[in-house]
Design a protein around this motif. Structure first.
Motif, PDB file in Angstrom:
ATOM      1  N   TRP A   1      43.412  27.862  33.268  1.00 41.26           N
ATOM      2  CA  TRP A   1      43.089  26.528  33.781  1.00 41.26           C
ATOM      3  C   TRP A   1      43.005  26.514  35.310  1.00 41.26           C
ATOM      4  O   TRP A   1      42.168  25.803  35.888  1.00 41.26           O
ATOM      5  N   LEU A   2      43.827  27.341  35.976  1.00 46.06           N
ATOM      6  CA  LEU A   2      43.745  27.424  37.424  1.00 46.06           C
ATOM      7  C   LEU A   2      42.439  28.092  37.856  1.00 46.06           C
ATOM      8  O   LEU A   2      41.830  27.697  38.853  1.00 46.06           O
ATOM      9  N   ARG A   3      41.998  29.078  37.069  1.00 47.31           N
ATOM     10  CA  ARG A   3      40.730  29.741  37.382  1.00 47.31           C
ATOM     11  C   ARG A   3      39.567  28.775  37.246  1.00 47.31           C
ATOM     12  O   ARG A   3      38.654  28.768  38.078  1.00 47.31           O
ATOM     13  N   HIS A   4      39.566  27.944  36.207  1.00 51.52           N
ATOM     14  CA  HIS A   4      38.479  26.977  36.014  1.00 51.52           C
ATOM     15  C   HIS A   4      38.467  25.933  37.123  1.00 51.52           C
ATOM     16  O   HIS A   4      37.399  25.444  37.524  1.00 51.52           O
ATOM     17  N   LEU A   5      39.631  25.570  37.621  1.00 57.26           N
ATOM     18  CA  LEU A   5      39.691  24.550  38.662  1.00 57.26           C
ATOM     19  C   LEU A   5      39.244  25.075  40.023  1.00 57.26           C
ATOM     20  O   LEU A   5      38.614  24.354  40.797  1.00 57.26           O
ATOM     21  N   THR A   6      39.570  26.310  40.319  1.00 55.16           N
ATOM     22  CA  THR A   6      39.327  26.836  41.670  1.00 55.16           C
ATOM     23  C   THR A   6      38.053  27.663  41.803  1.00 55.16           C
ATOM     24  O   THR A   6      37.580  27.870  42.926  1.00 55.16           O
ATOM     25  N   SER A   7      37.513  28.171  40.709  1.00 54.94           N
ATOM     26  CA  SER A   7      36.377  29.092  40.811  1.00 54.94           C
ATOM     27  C   SER A   7      35.157  28.492  41.514  1.00 54.94           C
ATOM     28  O   SER A   7      34.506  29.201  42.309  1.00 54.94           O
TER      29      SER A   7
ATOM     30  N   ASP B   1      39.500  39.299  39.758  1.00 56.32           N
ATOM     31  CA  ASP B   1      38.781  40.118  38.782  1.00 56.32           C
ATOM     32  C   ASP B   1      39.693  41.191  38.185  1.00 56.32           C
ATOM     33  O   ASP B   1      39.656  41.464  36.980  1.00 56.32           O
ATOM     34  N   GLY B   2      40.495  41.813  39.034  1.00 57.47           N
ATOM     35  CA  GLY B   2      41.391  42.846  38.526  1.00 57.47           C
ATOM     36  C   GLY B   2      42.467  42.293  37.609  1.00 57.47           C
ATOM     37  O   GLY B   2      42.778  42.886  36.562  1.00 57.47           O
ATOM     38  N   ALA B   3      43.052  41.164  37.983  1.00 60.10           N
ATOM     39  CA  ALA B   3      44.100  40.578  37.145  1.00 60.10           C
ATOM     40  C   ALA B   3      43.553  40.069  35.823  1.00 60.10           C
ATOM     41  O   ALA B   3      44.253  40.081  34.801  1.00 60.10           O
ATOM     42  N   ARG B   4      42.318  39.627  35.805  1.00 61.34           N
ATOM     43  CA  ARG B   4      41.726  39.129  34.563  1.00 61.34           C
ATOM     44  C   ARG B   4      41.343  40.262  33.629  1.00 61.34           C
ATOM     45  O   ARG B   4      41.264  40.069  32.407  1.00 61.34           O
ATOM     46  N   ASN B   5      41.132  41.462  34.157  1.00 68.76           N
ATOM     47  CA  ASN B   5      40.676  42.591  33.349  1.00 68.76           C
ATOM     48  C   ASN B   5      41.747  43.661  33.175  1.00 68.76           C
ATOM     49  O   ASN B   5      41.436  44.856  33.119  1.00 68.76           O
ATOM     50  N   VAL B   6      43.003  43.247  33.125  1.00 72.29           N
ATOM     51  CA  VAL B   6      44.073  44.200  32.842  1.00 72.29           C
ATOM     52  C   VAL B   6      43.861  44.756  31.429  1.00 72.29           C
ATOM     53  O   VAL B   6      43.570  44.002  30.491  1.00 72.29           O
ATOM     54  N   PRO B   7      43.959  46.068  31.230  1.00 71.71           N
ATOM     55  CA  PRO B   7      43.733  46.650  29.899  1.00 71.71           C
ATOM     56  C   PRO B   7      44.615  45.997  28.831  1.00 71.71           C
ATOM     57  O   PRO B   7      45.797  45.743  29.050  1.00 71.71           O
ATOM     58  N   LEU B   8      44.003  45.734  27.691  1.00 74.75           N
ATOM     59  CA  LEU B   8      44.717  45.067  26.613  1.00 74.75           C
ATOM     60  C   LEU B   8      45.898  45.898  26.116  1.00 74.75           C
ATOM     61  O   LEU B   8      46.930  45.344  25.720  1.00 74.75           O
ATOM     62  N   GLN B   9      45.759  47.221  26.158  1.00 69.93           N
ATOM     63  CA  GLN B   9      46.850  48.072  25.690  1.00 69.93           C
ATOM     64  C   GLN B   9      48.114  47.870  26.517  1.00 69.93           C
ATOM     65  O   GLN B   9      49.226  47.876  25.977  1.00 69.93           O
TER      66      GLN B   9
ATOM     67  N   VAL C   1      45.089  33.235  39.740  1.00 64.13           N
ATOM     68  CA  VAL C   1      43.794  32.820  39.187  1.00 64.13           C
ATOM     69  C   VAL C   1      43.376  33.746  38.046  1.00 64.13           C
ATOM     70  O   VAL C   1      42.813  33.306  37.030  1.00 64.13           O
ATOM     71  N   GLY C   2      43.660  35.020  38.182  1.00 59.69           N
ATOM     72  CA  GLY C   2      43.256  35.953  37.145  1.00 59.69           C
ATOM     73  C   GLY C   2      44.030  35.814  35.850  1.00 59.69           C
ATOM     74  O   GLY C   2      43.500  36.153  34.781  1.00 59.69           O
ATOM     75  N   ARG C   3      45.251  35.324  35.921  1.00 57.22           N
ATOM     76  CA  ARG C   3      46.094  35.261  34.720  1.00 57.22           C
ATOM     77  C   ARG C   3      46.205  33.859  34.139  1.00 57.22           C
ATOM     78  O   ARG C   3      46.586  33.712  32.973  1.00 57.22           O
ATOM     79  N   VAL C   4      45.904  32.824  34.906  1.00 53.88           N
ATOM     80  CA  VAL C   4      46.039  31.445  34.433  1.00 53.88           C
ATOM     81  C   VAL C   4      44.635  30.866  34.293  1.00 53.88           C
ATOM     82  O   VAL C   4      43.936  30.654  35.290  1.00 53.88           O
TER      83      VAL C   4
END
Length: 283
Positions: free
Chosen positions: A117-123, A170-178, A112-115
């Motif tokens: 469309w899956l996040r929008h469907l399941t949230s 939340d953690g997977a969605r906020n992985v540091p950009l670097q 959910v954190g990385r995909v």
């Protein structure tokens, strides 16, 4: 140039005098030593126990539990076969339900954190179920699964599943950009990105989700045992409380509290061992 002008310029060019640090008074925050911290906590605990004991002895009904009564009933209760059987039933359901719920919740949270469309469907569904009290589904679960251990297992697994999904997502969605850019520069394969970048970066969030899941799982297990009369610590507490053996019931309550503290300490120790660089996240 007059002497007064030269003196003024010299004073302006001179570095400012250092101010002496002020001593912090007793009302300011000071770092507390470990010994003082322990003594302070023990003092508060002793004060609470003394007020509790005196209140029951002087003003409250005699059948209420007291610290001295709980201490006297601790060993007979903990060594009884009835308590051992109840503890085994609850612990077995909690451990298995946590294993199912946390593994499934962590996997879905990463996805959910990385995909997007899956996040929008399941949230909407995840958020709605997470906000809903698990007690609401116990009557329906007893109808669907019967008054059996499967009902307890289903409620515990769902109680553990939801916080793991939310926290890990939340953690997977906020992985540091670097880190993401570095993985692209190194041309890491997708499995390597998951193992070497995504999992280490989200590990503190996974641990935080498990910590919440443990508390919700214990609450769910006891609630199911209350409502469905299943064998376990919940039924043990309810039976002894109704028979006015409040001290034995309170011993079981303390055991539940110790289990929660032990689980939280264990998850923090695992994080300290597996990812010491993330300790600041958990403080």
């Amino acid at each position: 140039m007059t002497q007064r002008t030269m003196t003024t310029k010299a004073q302006a060019a001179a570095p400012p005098a250092r101010k002496r640090p002020r001593r912090r008074g007793p009302g300011t925050d000071r770092p507390v030593g470990r010994r003082a911290d322990i003594m302070g906590k023990l003092t508060v605990a002793a004060l609470v126990l003394a007020v509790w004991e005196l209140s029951v002895r002087l003003w409250l009904p005699d059948y209420l539990p007291t610290p001295s009564g709980v201490a006297g009933a601790a060993w007979p209760t903990l060594t009884s076969s009835e308590f051992s059987t109840a503890l085994g039933e609850t612990l077995g359901g909690v451990v298995l339900g946590l294993l199912i719920g946390c593994v499934a919740g962590t996997g879905l949270g990463l996805a959910v954190g990385r995909v997007a469309w899956l996040r929008h469907l399941t949230s909407p569904y995840v958020s709605g179920l997470y906000a809903m009290p698990m007690l609401a589904i116990v009557p329906m679960a007893t109808i669907w699964l019967g008054y059996s251990g499967e009902t307890r297992l289903a409620v515990i697994a769902l109680s553990a599943f939801l916080p793991c999904v939310v926290s890990t997502g939340d953690g997977a969605r906020n992985v540091p950009l670097q880190l993401s850019e570095l993985a692209q520069m190194l041309r890491l394969s997708r499995p390597r990105v998951v193992v070497d970048v995504l999992l280490p970066a989200t590990l503190p969030f996974v641990v935080a989700g498990v910590q919440v899941a443990v508390g919700r799982a214990l609450v769910g297990a006891v609630a199911v045992e209350f409502l469905a009369s299943l064998p376990g610590l919940g039924t043990f507490i309810l039976t002894n409380a109704r028979s006015f053996d409040q001290d034995a019931a309170f011993v079981a309550v303390l055991v539940l509290a110790v289990l929660g503290i032990a689980a939280r300490t264990g998850t923090e120790a695992a994080l300290r061992r597996l990812a010491p660089w993330h300790l600041h996240v958990n403080r």
